[in-house]
Design a protein around this motif. Sequence first.
Motif, PDB file in Angstrom:
ATOM      1  N   ASP A 144       1.179  -0.909   0.274  1.00 49.66           N
ATOM      2  CA  ASP A 144      -0.238   0.101  -0.356  1.00 49.66           C
ATOM      3  C   ASP A 144       1.133   1.531  -0.243  1.00 49.66           C
ATOM      4  O   ASP A 144       1.504   1.156   1.321  1.00 49.66           O
ATOM      5  CB  ASP A 144      -0.906  -0.130   1.164  1.00 49.66           C
ATOM      6  N   SER A 153       2.463  -0.089   4.146  1.00 47.93           N
ATOM      7  CA  SER A 153       2.210  -0.694   4.957  1.00 47.93           C
ATOM      8  C   SER A 153       2.074  -1.771   3.544  1.00 47.93           C
ATOM      9  O   SER A 153       1.943  -1.584   2.217  1.00 47.93           O
ATOM     10  CB  SER A 153       0.753  -0.595   5.840  1.00 47.93           C
ATOM     11  N   TRP A 154       2.013  -2.726   4.048  1.00 54.72           N
ATOM     12  CA  TRP A 154       1.294  -4.055   3.808  1.00 54.72           C
ATOM     13  C   TRP A 154      -0.442  -4.460   3.487  1.00 54.72           C
ATOM     14  O   TRP A 154      -0.762  -4.110   5.567  1.00 54.72           O
ATOM     15  CB  TRP A 154       1.879  -5.195   3.904  1.00 54.72           C
ATOM     16  N   GLU A 155      -1.245  -4.664   3.319  1.00 59.16           N
ATOM     17  CA  GLU A 155      -2.221  -5.138   3.325  1.00 59.16           C
ATOM     18  C   GLU A 155      -2.823  -6.296   2.362  1.00 59.16           C
ATOM     19  O   GLU A 155      -2.224  -7.122   1.945  1.00 59.16           O
ATOM     20  CB  GLU A 155      -3.435  -3.961   2.006  1.00 59.16           C
ATOM     21  N   ASN A 168      -9.417  -7.714   6.595  1.00 57.66           N
ATOM     22  CA  ASN A 168      -8.384  -7.014   5.731  1.00 57.66           C
ATOM     23  C   ASN A 168      -7.367  -6.225   6.722  1.00 57.66           C
ATOM     24  O   ASN A 168      -7.530  -5.441   7.475  1.00 57.66           O
ATOM     25  CB  ASN A 168      -9.080  -5.736   4.995  1.00 57.66           C
ATOM     26  N   HIS A 170      -3.706  -4.233   8.137  1.00 57.94           N
ATOM     27  CA  HIS A 170      -2.554  -3.673   7.527  1.00 57.94           C
ATOM     28  C   HIS A 170      -1.587  -4.137   8.913  1.00 57.94           C
ATOM     29  O   HIS A 170      -1.822  -3.969   9.506  1.00 57.94           O
ATOM     30  CB  HIS A 170      -2.964  -2.186   7.408  1.00 57.94           C
ATOM     31  N   ASP A 172       1.978  -2.233   9.235  1.00 58.04           N
ATOM     32  CA  ASP A 172       2.647  -0.985   9.326  1.00 58.04           C
ATOM     33  C   ASP A 172       4.832  -1.922   8.403  1.00 58.04           C
ATOM     34  O   ASP A 172       5.609  -2.593   8.731  1.00 58.04           O
ATOM     35  CB  ASP A 172       3.108  -0.171  10.354  1.00 58.04           C
ATOM     36  N   SER A 181      -8.233  -3.263   8.981  1.00 58.70           N
ATOM     37  CA  SER A 181      -9.066  -2.048   8.626  1.00 58.70           C
ATOM     38  C   SER A 181     -10.311  -2.016   9.121  1.00 58.70           C
ATOM     39  O   SER A 181     -11.240  -2.431   9.208  1.00 58.70           O
ATOM     40  CB  SER A 181      -9.243  -2.491   7.062  1.00 58.70           C
TER      41      SER A 181
END
Length: 198
Positions: A144, A153-155, A168, A170, A172, A181
């Motif tokens: 992301d 971040s990664w989703e 979902n 997230h 960091d 989310s």
Amino acid sequence: MQRSTYISTAAAVVLMVGGPVAAAAAATSDAARTPSAAMAAARADIDATGAAEAAVKHYPGTVESLDEDGAVWHVDVIGKNGKHAELTVDTRSGKVFTEHADGDDDGDNAKENKQLIAAKVSAQKAIKAALAAHPGQVRSVSWDDDDNGGARSWEVEIQPKGGGDTKNVHVDATTGKVTVSSSDSDNDGNDENDENDD
């Protein structure tokens, strides 16, 4: 005549003893053809971590995203050569195919790729962190690059154990902190607060 009786008796004994032995031998032979539990386990589906590892082994670099699609994982990798590669990983065999590779490293993409490669938390680490907080099966992972107060971040999309709606999550890209989310909030709307209680 007496000799024939002996032969008939001997044949009967062989059949009586040989029948179960032959049956046991046949069963052993069938068992050898039947996959053992260990072999079945070895053929288990390749999970997200396995797909990421297989992809970077085939095309060295950094995973940008991966997504499960039926019998394959679609994995995007930024190669050590700076090229972007689209790979597929078979979910059963782990075999990797290169669908497309190009020098997609100009302008904004080059900047984004540098941020991705420099991230302290890789896709593989993000998967591990997300699953530690929310056990289940990862369905997708994506980088992301939106500016959320400057944090990358990664989703990670997770199908929870026991079913239910996907989450979902997230992660960091610097700290590895996991949050859910806000669109996945429960009735009370306090999912992120619930996170801290886990």
